[in-house]
Design a protein around this motif. Structure first.
Motif, PDB file in Angstrom:
ATOM      1  N   LEU A 140      -5.340   0.076  -8.343  1.00  0.00           N
ATOM      2  CA  LEU A 140      -4.939  -1.259  -7.915  1.00  0.00           C
ATOM      3  C   LEU A 140      -4.234  -1.977  -9.049  1.00  0.00           C
ATOM      4  O   LEU A 140      -4.698  -1.935 -10.190  1.00  0.00           O
ATOM      5  CB  LEU A 140      -6.177  -2.053  -7.487  1.00  0.00           C
ATOM      6  CG  LEU A 140      -5.921  -3.499  -7.088  1.00  0.00           C
ATOM      7  CD1 LEU A 140      -6.722  -3.844  -5.856  1.00  0.00           C
ATOM      8  CD2 LEU A 140      -6.257  -4.457  -8.215  1.00  0.00           C
ATOM      9  N   HIS A 181      -1.757  -1.346  -3.948  1.00  0.00           N
ATOM     10  CA  HIS A 181      -2.800  -0.333  -3.816  1.00  0.00           C
ATOM     11  C   HIS A 181      -2.126   1.032  -3.744  1.00  0.00           C
ATOM     12  O   HIS A 181      -1.377   1.311  -2.806  1.00  0.00           O
ATOM     13  CB  HIS A 181      -3.609  -0.542  -2.527  1.00  0.00           C
ATOM     14  CG  HIS A 181      -4.304  -1.860  -2.464  1.00  0.00           C
ATOM     15  ND1 HIS A 181      -5.566  -2.049  -2.971  1.00  0.00           N
ATOM     16  CD2 HIS A 181      -3.915  -3.054  -1.948  1.00  0.00           C
ATOM     17  CE1 HIS A 181      -5.932  -3.306  -2.769  1.00  0.00           C
ATOM     18  NE2 HIS A 181      -4.945  -3.933  -2.151  1.00  0.00           N
ATOM     19  N   ARG A 228      -7.354   6.109   1.630  1.00  0.00           N
ATOM     20  CA  ARG A 228      -6.620   5.091   2.402  1.00  0.00           C
ATOM     21  C   ARG A 228      -7.094   5.060   3.849  1.00  0.00           C
ATOM     22  O   ARG A 228      -7.297   3.990   4.424  1.00  0.00           O
ATOM     23  CB  ARG A 228      -5.120   5.393   2.327  1.00  0.00           C
ATOM     24  CG  ARG A 228      -4.270   4.359   3.014  1.00  0.00           C
ATOM     25  CD  ARG A 228      -2.816   4.595   2.720  1.00  0.00           C
ATOM     26  NE  ARG A 228      -1.956   3.692   3.447  1.00  0.00           N
ATOM     27  CZ  ARG A 228      -0.655   3.614   3.294  1.00  0.00           C
ATOM     28  NH1 ARG A 228      -0.059   4.398   2.402  1.00  0.00           N
ATOM     29  NH2 ARG A 228       0.063   2.771   4.003  1.00  0.00           N
ATOM     30  N   TRP A 235      -7.832   5.646  -6.134  1.00  0.00           N
ATOM     31  CA  TRP A 235      -7.355   4.359  -5.658  1.00  0.00           C
ATOM     32  C   TRP A 235      -7.060   3.529  -6.898  1.00  0.00           C
ATOM     33  O   TRP A 235      -7.980   3.139  -7.620  1.00  0.00           O
ATOM     34  CB  TRP A 235      -8.409   3.708  -4.802  1.00  0.00           C
ATOM     35  CG  TRP A 235      -8.100   2.348  -4.244  1.00  0.00           C
ATOM     36  CD1 TRP A 235      -7.000   1.570  -4.461  1.00  0.00           C
ATOM     37  CD2 TRP A 235      -8.936   1.611  -3.348  1.00  0.00           C
ATOM     38  NE1 TRP A 235      -7.093   0.401  -3.759  1.00  0.00           N
ATOM     39  CE2 TRP A 235      -8.274   0.397  -3.064  1.00  0.00           C
ATOM     40  CE3 TRP A 235     -10.151   1.854  -2.758  1.00  0.00           C
ATOM     41  CZ2 TRP A 235      -8.816  -0.558  -2.222  1.00  0.00           C
ATOM     42  CZ3 TRP A 235     -10.688   0.893  -1.921  1.00  0.00           C
ATOM     43  CH2 TRP A 235     -10.023  -0.290  -1.651  1.00  0.00           C
ATOM     44  N   ILE A 255       0.865  -1.181   0.000  1.00  0.00           N
ATOM     45  CA  ILE A 255       0.000   0.000   0.000  1.00  0.00           C
ATOM     46  C   ILE A 255       0.901   1.231   0.000  1.00  0.00           C
ATOM     47  O   ILE A 255       1.858   1.303   0.768  1.00  0.00           O
ATOM     48  CB  ILE A 255      -0.920   0.014   1.237  1.00  0.00           C
ATOM     49  CG1 ILE A 255      -1.718  -1.286   1.321  1.00  0.00           C
ATOM     50  CG2 ILE A 255      -1.850   1.230   1.198  1.00  0.00           C
ATOM     51  CD1 ILE A 255      -2.488  -1.466   2.624  1.00  0.00           C
TER      52      ILE A 255
END
Length: 134
Positions: free
Chosen positions: A79, A88, A95, A77, A39
């Motif tokens: 991915l 991510h 987040r 976001w 992330i």
């Protein structure tokens, strides 16, 4: 490819475009679908798209197939699924809201990161006016 080498490729690609608050989590005990979740935060739609594009370019250069690449339309976001790792790239408010660290984060992987990559960007809610001094 060995998972440590693959996660280093991803982290280096994120750091190349100034990702912030990079976290790596081992997920082998939670799912057999992938081994790591990474992330990272970007401070704008443009930066989150750039983070994801940097990762996509780096993994393609190493012959790694991208299974899924979603979220580039809004950039809040983004991915990327590259098989053994799901990445991510998120704006801080998104987040914080989805808190993926609570879902995947019980086994953090300790990796060497640049100092900028550990900084947590400020969370700006969508209804706040942009202040470049924040």
């Amino acid at each position: 490819m060995e998972i440590q080498k693959l996660q280093r490729i991803v982290i280096d690609a994120l750091e190349d475009v100034k990702a912030q608050d990079i976290k790596v989590f081992n997920t082998t005990h939670l799912t057999s679908l992938f081994d790591r979740v990474i992330i990272a935060s970007g401070t704008s739609n443009r930066q989150t798209r750039s983070l994801a594009q940097s990762v996509a370019d780096a993994v393609r250069k190493h012959g790694i197939q991208i299974i899924a690449y979603e979220g580039t339309d809004t950039g809040e976001w983004v991915l990327l699924d590259i098989g053994d790792i799901v990445i991510h790239c998120m704006q801080p408010a998104i987040r914080q809201y989805y808190n993926l660290e609570a879902v995947w984060g019980d086994k953090p992987v300790h990796v060497k990161l640049l100092p900028q990559s550990t900084q947590v960007p400020p969370v700006i809610s969508p209804d706040q006016a942009y202040d470049p001094n924040i």
